[in-house]
Design a protein around this motif. Structure first.
Motif, PDB file in Angstrom:
ATOM      1  N   TRP A  39       0.831  -1.195   0.000  1.00 37.41           N
ATOM      2  CA  TRP A  39       0.000   0.000   0.000  1.00 37.41           C
ATOM      3  C   TRP A  39       0.871   1.253   0.000  1.00 37.41           C
ATOM      4  O   TRP A  39       0.590   2.229  -0.692  1.00 37.41           O
ATOM      5  CB  TRP A  39      -0.915  -0.042   1.212  1.00 37.41           C
ATOM      6  CG  TRP A  39      -1.966   1.012   1.305  1.00 37.41           C
ATOM      7  CD1 TRP A  39      -2.265   2.001   0.413  1.00 37.41           C
ATOM      8  CD2 TRP A  39      -2.881   1.175   2.378  1.00 37.41           C
ATOM      9  NE1 TRP A  39      -3.310   2.769   0.861  1.00 37.41           N
ATOM     10  CE2 TRP A  39      -3.710   2.284   2.075  1.00 37.41           C
ATOM     11  CE3 TRP A  39      -3.098   0.511   3.574  1.00 37.41           C
ATOM     12  CZ2 TRP A  39      -4.713   2.730   2.917  1.00 37.41           C
ATOM     13  CZ3 TRP A  39      -4.106   0.956   4.412  1.00 37.41           C
ATOM     14  CH2 TRP A  39      -4.904   2.043   4.085  1.00 37.41           C
ATOM     15  N   LYS A  40       1.965   1.244   0.767  1.00 33.15           N
ATOM     16  CA  LYS A  40       2.859   2.404   0.808  1.00 33.15           C
ATOM     17  C   LYS A  40       3.450   2.694  -0.560  1.00 33.15           C
ATOM     18  O   LYS A  40       3.530   3.853  -0.972  1.00 33.15           O
ATOM     19  CB  LYS A  40       3.999   2.172   1.812  1.00 33.15           C
ATOM     20  CG  LYS A  40       3.594   2.364   3.240  1.00 33.15           C
ATOM     21  CD  LYS A  40       4.761   2.509   4.195  1.00 33.15           C
ATOM     22  CE  LYS A  40       5.807   1.460   4.125  1.00 33.15           C
ATOM     23  NZ  LYS A  40       6.813   1.564   5.202  1.00 33.15           N
ATOM     24  N   ILE A  41       3.848   1.652  -1.266  1.00 33.53           N
ATOM     25  CA  ILE A  41       4.433   1.853  -2.600  1.00 33.53           C
ATOM     26  C   ILE A  41       3.368   2.401  -3.548  1.00 33.53           C
ATOM     27  O   ILE A  41       3.614   3.325  -4.318  1.00 33.53           O
ATOM     28  CB  ILE A  41       5.025   0.542  -3.163  1.00 33.53           C
ATOM     29  CG1 ILE A  41       6.063  -0.053  -2.213  1.00 33.53           C
ATOM     30  CG2 ILE A  41       5.591   0.753  -4.566  1.00 33.53           C
ATOM     31  CD1 ILE A  41       7.199   0.837  -1.827  1.00 33.53           C
ATOM     32  N   LEU A  42       2.185   1.842  -3.462  1.00 36.25           N
ATOM     33  CA  LEU A  42       1.077   2.307  -4.296  1.00 36.25           C
ATOM     34  C   LEU A  42       0.756   3.767  -3.995  1.00 36.25           C
ATOM     35  O   LEU A  42       0.525   4.567  -4.907  1.00 36.25           O
ATOM     36  CB  LEU A  42      -0.146   1.412  -4.061  1.00 36.25           C
ATOM     37  CG  LEU A  42      -1.313   1.527  -4.997  1.00 36.25           C
ATOM     38  CD1 LEU A  42      -0.909   1.320  -6.442  1.00 36.25           C
ATOM     39  CD2 LEU A  42      -2.398   0.523  -4.590  1.00 36.25           C
ATOM     40  N   GLY A  43       0.784   4.140  -2.732  1.00 32.92           N
ATOM     41  CA  GLY A  43       0.524   5.521  -2.338  1.00 32.92           C
ATOM     42  C   GLY A  43       1.616   6.481  -2.778  1.00 32.92           C
ATOM     43  O   GLY A  43       1.351   7.645  -3.082  1.00 32.92           O
ATOM     44  N   ALA A  44       2.843   5.987  -2.825  1.00 29.61           N
ATOM     45  CA  ALA A  44       3.967   6.836  -3.221  1.00 29.61           C
ATOM     46  C   ALA A  44       3.849   7.319  -4.658  1.00 29.61           C
ATOM     47  O   ALA A  44       4.397   8.364  -5.010  1.00 29.61           O
ATOM     48  CB  ALA A  44       5.286   6.094  -3.017  1.00 29.61           C
ATOM     49  N   VAL A  45       3.151   6.555  -5.486  1.00 24.01           N
ATOM     50  CA  VAL A  45       3.002   6.944  -6.893  1.00 24.01           C
ATOM     51  C   VAL A  45       1.591   7.450  -7.193  1.00 24.01           C
ATOM     52  O   VAL A  45       1.174   7.503  -8.342  1.00 24.01           O
ATOM     53  CB  VAL A  45       3.403   5.782  -7.845  1.00 24.01           C
ATOM     54  CG1 VAL A  45       4.876   5.469  -7.693  1.00 24.01           C
ATOM     55  CG2 VAL A  45       2.551   4.546  -7.633  1.00 24.01           C
ATOM     56  N   GLU A  46       0.879   7.856  -6.144  1.00 28.57           N
ATOM     57  CA  GLU A  46      -0.487   8.354  -6.322  1.00 28.57           C
ATOM     58  C   GLU A  46      -0.524   9.585  -7.221  1.00 28.57           C
ATOM     59  O   GLU A  46      -1.312   9.670  -8.148  1.00 28.57           O
ATOM     60  CB  GLU A  46      -1.116   8.693  -4.969  1.00 28.57           C
ATOM     61  CG  GLU A  46      -2.484   9.340  -5.103  1.00 28.57           C
ATOM     62  CD  GLU A  46      -3.002   9.927  -3.817  1.00 28.57           C
ATOM     63  OE1 GLU A  46      -4.189  10.253  -3.791  1.00 28.57           O
ATOM     64  OE2 GLU A  46      -2.240  10.072  -2.848  1.00 28.57           O
ATOM     65  N   LYS A  47       0.326  10.553  -6.948  1.00 28.19           N
ATOM     66  CA  LYS A  47       0.273  11.825  -7.681  1.00 28.19           C
ATOM     67  C   LYS A  47       1.137  11.829  -8.936  1.00 28.19           C
ATOM     68  O   LYS A  47       0.803  12.475  -9.912  1.00 28.19           O
ATOM     69  CB  LYS A  47       0.662  12.960  -6.754  1.00 28.19           C
ATOM     70  CG  LYS A  47      -0.343  13.187  -5.640  1.00 28.19           C
ATOM     71  CD  LYS A  47      -0.033  14.435  -4.870  1.00 28.19           C
ATOM     72  CE  LYS A  47      -0.954  14.805  -3.768  1.00 28.19           C
ATOM     73  NZ  LYS A  47      -1.875  13.956  -3.212  1.00 28.19           N
ATOM     74  N   SER A  48       2.260  11.104  -8.884  1.00 30.46           N
ATOM     75  CA  SER A  48       3.136  11.061 -10.055  1.00 30.46           C
ATOM     76  C   SER A  48       4.031   9.830  -9.979  1.00 30.46           C
ATOM     77  O   SER A  48       4.319   9.341  -8.893  1.00 30.46           O
ATOM     78  CB  SER A  48       3.989  12.326 -10.137  1.00 30.46           C
ATOM     79  OG  SER A  48       4.869  12.402  -9.035  1.00 30.46           O
ATOM     80  N   PRO A  49       4.470   9.356 -11.139  1.00 31.14           N
ATOM     81  CA  PRO A  49       5.379   8.202 -11.163  1.00 31.14           C
ATOM     82  C   PRO A  49       6.673   8.527 -10.409  1.00 31.14           C
ATOM     83  O   PRO A  49       7.117   9.679 -10.385  1.00 31.14           O
ATOM     84  CB  PRO A  49       5.656   7.996 -12.649  1.00 31.14           C
ATOM     85  CG  PRO A  49       4.527   8.659 -13.358  1.00 31.14           C
ATOM     86  CD  PRO A  49       4.131   9.810 -12.487  1.00 31.14           C
TER      87      PRO A  49
END
Length: 143
Positions: A39-49
């Motif tokens: 989930w943290k990794i998925l959240g890290a790319v929420e706004k931009s790659p």
């Protein structure tokens, strides 16, 4: 309590809170087949790659652990690796439509969880806590 003792107690409390938050994150993300780490990794790319290294720096994790989790997410078709115009070998991690949908579900679950978590804590207490943690992060990042 001395300043040293107070800081030590703060650090130990943050370690304990981190462990509890990981458990809570695992409980919240398990129904959609994720873990708090994924989930943290998925959240890290929420706004931009982001690249693996960028995520590792932001999250305070090793590049290898982020790479391992990103590879798992690629296999699950939750993220993809795409070319990075700024670096030939450091691919960008990008959410897929499936990843965006999962993140939306998880974000919705945070609303009631967050309300329950801060019950009895004033806005002022939260702001002071955030200010102290932000100052400490700034000091340690500068080393």
């Amino acid at each position: 309590m001395t300043e040293h003792e107070g800081f030590t107690q703060l650090v130990l409390s943050i370690f304990r809170l981190n462990g509890l938050l990981v458990t809570e994150g695992d409980n919240l993300s398990q129904p959609v087949g994720l873990t708090s780490a994924r989930w943290k990794i998925l959240g890290a790319v929420e706004k931009s790659p982001q690249t693996v290294s960028q995520i590792a720096r932001t999250m305070g994790q090793t590049r290898q652990s982020v790479q391992r989790i990103a590879n798992e997410l690629v296999k699950l078709e939750i993220v993809t690796f795409e070319s990075n115009p700024e670096h030939k070998t450091a691919k960008l991690i990008v959410r897929t439509a499936k990843g965006a949908a999962l993140f939306a579900v998880l974000s919705e679950s945070l609303i009631p969880w967050g309300h329950d978590a801060v019950e009895g804590i004033s806005e002022e207490e939260l702001l002071i806590t955030l200010k102290v943690i932000t100052k400490l992060i700034g000091r340690f990042e500068g080393r």
